[in-house]
Design an enzyme around this catalytic site. Structure first.
Site, short mmCIF file in Angstrom:
data_model
loop_
_atom_site.label_atom_id
_atom_site.label_comp_id
_atom_site.label_asym_id
_atom_site.label_seq_id
_atom_site.Cartn_x
_atom_site.Cartn_y
_atom_site.Cartn_z
N HIS A 15 -7.55 0.81 -6.15
CA HIS A 15 -7.70 -0.02 -4.93
C HIS A 15 -8.41 -1.32 -5.35
O HIS A 15 -9.56 -1.56 -5.00
CB HIS A 15 -8.52 0.76 -3.91
CG HIS A 15 -8.48 0.19 -2.52
ND1 HIS A 15 -7.72 -0.91 -2.17
CD2 HIS A 15 -9.10 0.59 -1.37
CE1 HIS A 15 -7.89 -1.16 -0.89
NE2 HIS A 15 -8.72 -0.28 -0.38
N GLN A 17 -10.27 -3.87 -2.88
CA GLN A 17 -11.52 -3.35 -2.34
C GLN A 17 -12.68 -3.60 -3.30
O GLN A 17 -13.73 -4.12 -2.91
CB GLN A 17 -11.37 -1.83 -2.10
CG GLN A 17 -12.63 -1.17 -1.59
CD GLN A 17 -12.99 -1.62 -0.20
OE1 GLN A 17 -12.16 -1.53 0.70
NE2 GLN A 17 -14.21 -2.12 0.01
N CYS A 65 -16.45 1.90 1.30
CA CYS A 65 -15.27 1.04 1.50
C CYS A 65 -14.72 1.16 2.91
O CYS A 65 -13.99 0.28 3.36
CB CYS A 65 -14.19 1.39 0.48
SG CYS A 65 -13.70 3.11 0.53
N ARG A 118 0.88 -1.19 0.00
CA ARG A 118 0.00 0.00 0.00
C ARG A 118 0.90 1.23 0.00
O ARG A 118 1.69 1.42 0.93
CB ARG A 118 -0.91 0.01 1.23
CG ARG A 118 -1.53 1.38 1.46
CD ARG A 118 -2.62 1.38 2.50
NE ARG A 118 -3.80 0.71 2.01
CZ ARG A 118 -5.02 0.84 2.58
NH1 ARG A 118 -5.18 1.61 3.65
NH2 ARG A 118 -6.05 0.21 2.08
N1 CP Z 1 -11.10 0.04 2.88
C1 CP Z 1 -9.82 -0.03 3.26
O1 CP Z 1 -8.92 -0.29 2.49
O2 CP Z 1 -9.63 0.20 4.59
P1 CP Z 1 -8.24 0.43 5.32
O3 CP Z 1 -7.71 1.77 4.84
O4 CP Z 1 -8.57 0.45 6.78
O5 CP Z 1 -7.30 -0.67 4.94
N1 NVA Z 2 -9.90 6.85 -1.08
C1 NVA Z 2 -9.47 6.42 0.23
C2 NVA Z 2 -9.73 4.96 0.39
C3 NVA Z 2 -9.35 4.41 1.74
C4 NVA Z 2 -9.59 2.93 1.84
C5 NVA Z 2 -8.01 6.76 0.44
O1 NVA Z 2 -7.23 6.56 -0.48
O2 NVA Z 2 -7.67 7.25 1.51
#
Ligand code: CP
Ligand code: NVA
Length: 313
Positions: free
Chosen positions: A132, A135, A267, A105
């Site tokens: 993502h 997700q 999400c 990530r």
């Molecule tokens: N939805 C999601 O990816 O959550 P986190 O940022 O908590 O991993």
């Molecule tokens: N769009 C958000 C998603 C988090 C799961 C971010 O990137 O922070």
């Protein structure tokens, strides 16, 4: 799976998307029945993070453990040499000598593309500024559990044209879900991505539309989906965005324009009172937000098994 990595849903063949759903369903069933399934015994997943996470970290870590493998958490900024300037190239080459898979990530999507290129082991995108994929695979899997047929459903993504919206473009295109992307002016998804998804969607017969009017965008839809207005890395813009996203909140007034059996997805993490109200997210008759969060675990186990399982050798 023919692909070594999961960097973007865009890279997956349509059959591979459904193969992930099939394996995830099977593995979820084993888990619910308490049947051990440990095909990744002796294998290690490196989990590299340069952003915060609750769901992604915990579901990958638990998922890897349940599959019999070992999950190793690696904080890019605090403890990896990559955080001090070691190249993605060298990191990928070295980690491939120790690990059996990597989940990452981070901010720049290209770092994940490069990591996949230089690693001989599978690389899974756990969120970048652009996409993502895990997700949206869990989201669409959740819809397969809630609806007999997902092809032809209409999902409205309301909010920022961000990484989650971009992955929805390709998730919808590959599974035949119609998608309305509903954003304020200036926050639309990149038109190139929209065009590319529309082209892919010709094969599944889905339509992808863009809207600036939230009421028009949710009119008659089956599912309303939202995400935070300021993503990780955009914290400085949060106050400005609250003003610019006025009218895009998922509240009882906005959902009244959807199909009467509408479902609500997010999400998470949610900024309750900003992009979604408590009333809507906690409405058990329509909100499937926590089933969606649970499915991150099951779908990622499907992905880990398909990418790292023995038959992949
Ligand atoms: N939805 C999601 O990816 O959550 P986190 O940022 O908590 O991993
Ligand atoms: N769009 C958000 C998603 C988090 C799961 C971010 O990137 O922070």
């Amino acid at each position: 799976m023919r692909t070594k990595d999961l960097v973007a849903i865009r890279d997956l063949h349509i059959d591979e998307v459904f193969e992930i759903f099939e394996e995830s369903r099977r593995i979820k069933d084993y888990t619910k029945r308490g049947m051990p399934f440990k095909p990744l015994e002796g294998k290690t997943l490196g989990m590299m993070f340069s952003k915060s996470s609750t769901r992604t970290r915990v579901s990958f870590e638990v998922g890897m453990y349940q599959l019999g493998g070992y999950p190793m958490y690696l904080d890019i900024k605090k403890s990896m040499q990559m955080g001090r300037g070691e190249t993605v190239h060298d990191t990928g080459k070295v980690l491939s000598r120790y690990l059996d898979g990597i989940m990452i990530r981070t901010f720049a999507h290209d770092d994940v593309v490069q990591l996949a290129k230089y690693s001989s082991i599978p690389v899974i995108n756990g969120l970048t500024d652009l996409f993502h994929p895990c997700q949206i695979l869990a989201d669409i899997f959740t819809l397969t559990e809630k609806y007999r047929i997902i092809g032809g459903l209409t999902v409205a993504f309301v909010g920022d044209g961000n990484n989650v919206a971009n992955s929805w473009l390709f998730g919808a295109a590959k599974t035949g879900i119609n998608l309305n992307i509903v954003t304020p002016k200036g926050y639309e998804c990149d038109t190139k991505l929209v065009e590319e998804a529309r082209e892919i969607g010709k094969a599944t017969g889905c339509t992808i539309k863009t809207f600036n009017d939230p009421i028009e965008g949710v009119k008659g839809v089956d599912v309303i989906y939202t995400d935070v207005w300021a993503s990780m890395g955009q914290e400085d813009e949060a106050a400005k965005r609250i003003k610019e996203f006025e009218g895009y909140q998922i509240n009882s007034k906005l959902v009244s324009h959807a199909n009467k059996d509408y479902k609500v997805m997010h999400c998470l993490p949610a900024h309750r009172g900003e992009e979604i109200t408590d009333e809507v997210i906690d409405d058990e008759a329509h909100s499937i937000v926590f089933d969606e969060a649970e499915n991150r675990l099951h779908v990622q186990k499907g992905i880990l098994y398909l990418l790292m399982g023995e038959f992949k050798a």
